[in-house]
Scaffold this motif. Structure first.
Motif: not given
Length: 113
Positions: A31-33, A47-61, A66-74
């Motif tokens: 449920x969380x970012x 701050x470097x990167x953000x990911x929302x509970x739905x997978x929306x992403x944002x990055x510092x310039x 070059x970087x990718x944030x992701x999440x694995x629920x399991x």
């Protein structure tokens, strides 16, 4: 009690890659970012990167493209894939859970020229 444990840091050469992991215990992961921050030597934490509970992403310039944030629920885990690293990326990297205002202990990333 919420706890974050980072891993995956190390010493690499310019142009190489690393993947950081942040295992989350407690809280409400699905449920969380989450965020990644870093603190270069002698500088303030940034701050470097953000990911929302739905997978929306944002990055510092400085890391976008070059970087990718992701999440694995399991696995209750947040990742930071870092490609084409350069010496300016040298820092302690921290995972941050805003809802519970909780930080991990950090993992050191060092990039040599």
């Amino acid at each position: 009690q919420v706890q974050l444990v980072e891993s995956g840091g190390g010493l690499v050469q310019s142009g190489e890659s690393l993947r950081l992991s942040c295992v989350v215990s407690g809280g409400t992961f699905s449920a969380d970012a989450f965020n990644w921050y870093r603190q270069p030597p002698g500088k303030r934490r940034e701050w470097v990167a953000y990911i929302s509970r739905t997978g929306l992403r944002n990055y510092t310039d400085a890391v976008a493209g070059r970087f990718r944030i992701s999440r694995e629920k399991a696995k209750n885990t947040v990742y930071l894939q870092m490609n084409n690293l350069n010496p300016e990326d040298t820092a302690v990297y921290y995972c941050y859970y805003p809802r519970f205002n909780t930080w991990g202990q950090g993992t050191q990333v060092t990039v040599s020229p």
